[in-house]
Write a protein that holds these residues in place. Structure first.
Motif, mmCIF file in Angstrom:
data_model
loop_
_atom_site.group_PDB
_atom_site.id
_atom_site.type_symbol
_atom_site.label_atom_id
_atom_site.label_comp_id
_atom_site.label_asym_id
_atom_site.label_seq_id
_atom_site.Cartn_x
_atom_site.Cartn_y
_atom_site.Cartn_z
ATOM 1 N N ARG A 58 28.279 59.086 42.214
ATOM 2 C CA ARG A 58 29.540 58.762 42.881
ATOM 3 C C ARG A 58 30.078 57.450 43.333
ATOM 4 N NH1 ARG A 58 32.962 62.274 41.122
ATOM 5 N NH2 ARG A 58 33.857 63.230 43.514
ATOM 6 N N THR A 59 29.102 56.593 43.104
ATOM 7 C CA THR A 59 29.407 54.651 43.708
ATOM 8 C C THR A 59 27.964 54.339 42.788
ATOM 9 O OG1 THR A 59 27.852 54.905 45.176
ATOM 10 C CG2 THR A 59 29.680 55.500 46.373
ATOM 11 N N ALA A 60 28.910 52.845 43.314
ATOM 12 C CA ALA A 60 28.360 51.421 42.157
ATOM 13 C C ALA A 60 28.072 50.520 43.314
ATOM 14 C CB ALA A 60 28.289 51.580 41.199
ATOM 15 N N LEU A 61 26.752 49.670 42.945
ATOM 16 C CA LEU A 61 27.517 48.171 43.507
ATOM 17 C C LEU A 61 27.208 47.161 42.086
ATOM 18 C CD1 LEU A 61 27.214 46.472 46.067
ATOM 19 C CD2 LEU A 61 24.446 46.659 46.344
ATOM 20 N N ALA A 62 27.783 45.856 42.573
ATOM 21 C CA ALA A 62 27.783 45.303 41.679
ATOM 22 C C ALA A 62 28.053 44.180 42.185
ATOM 23 C CB ALA A 62 29.500 45.434 40.970
ATOM 24 N N GLU A 63 27.721 43.046 41.935
ATOM 25 C CA GLU A 63 27.496 41.095 42.281
ATOM 26 C C GLU A 63 27.533 40.290 41.097
ATOM 27 O OE1 GLU A 63 23.750 39.951 44.224
ATOM 28 O OE2 GLU A 63 23.017 39.750 42.146
ATOM 29 N N ALA A 64 28.492 39.434 41.602
ATOM 30 C CA ALA A 64 29.357 38.343 40.349
ATOM 31 C C ALA A 64 28.569 36.835 40.893
ATOM 32 C CB ALA A 64 30.370 38.570 40.168
ATOM 33 N N GLN A 65 28.026 36.027 40.432
ATOM 34 C CA GLN A 65 27.941 34.638 40.626
ATOM 35 C C GLN A 65 28.434 33.634 40.189
ATOM 36 O OE1 GLN A 65 23.505 33.931 40.162
ATOM 37 N NE2 GLN A 65 23.050 35.240 42.878
ATOM 38 N N LEU A 66 29.198 32.674 40.470
ATOM 39 C CA LEU A 66 30.221 31.465 39.931
ATOM 40 C C LEU A 66 29.270 30.442 39.735
ATOM 41 C CD1 LEU A 66 32.654 31.842 37.906
ATOM 42 C CD2 LEU A 66 33.628 29.991 40.186
ATOM 43 N N VAL A 67 28.132 29.645 38.462
ATOM 44 C CA VAL A 67 28.210 28.777 38.756
ATOM 45 C C VAL A 67 28.453 27.629 38.108
ATOM 46 C CG1 VAL A 67 25.552 29.846 38.880
ATOM 47 C CG2 VAL A 67 26.985 29.096 36.942
#
Length: 86
Positions: A58-67
């Motif tokens: 039912r849920t997900a955890l995402a991350e993003a990095q900007l370099v």
């Protein structure tokens, strides 16, 4: 040019509405963005890298990095997503 007007014009997974392999829509229910340094013309080309950290039924955890072009972290974002049938 300030970071918020340049770097988040890119659609990292934390800001988009991605589709899981099963074709389920996953709109973000929570979004946290930390801007660590300004992105200017001198920063060069910016690169966004996103990944799914954890995915349940039912849920997900995402991350993003900007370099920047020198490999310095410009911003980091995390998002919790609710998973609904498409």
């Amino acid at each position: 040019m300030a970071c918020c007007s340049r770097c988040w014009t890119l659609p990292p997974p934390a800001r988009s509405t991605p589709r899981s392999p099963r074709g389920r829509a996953t709109p973000p229910s929570d979004l946290t963005v930390k801007f660590l340094r300004p992105a200017t013309e001198a920063s060069g080309r910016l690169r966004a890298v996103g990944r799914v950290v954890s995915r349940g039924r039912r849920t997900a955890l995402a991350e993003a990095q900007l370099v920047d072009e020198a490999g310095r972290l410009v911003a980091h974002a995390t998002s919790s997503c609710m998973i609904f049938a498409a």
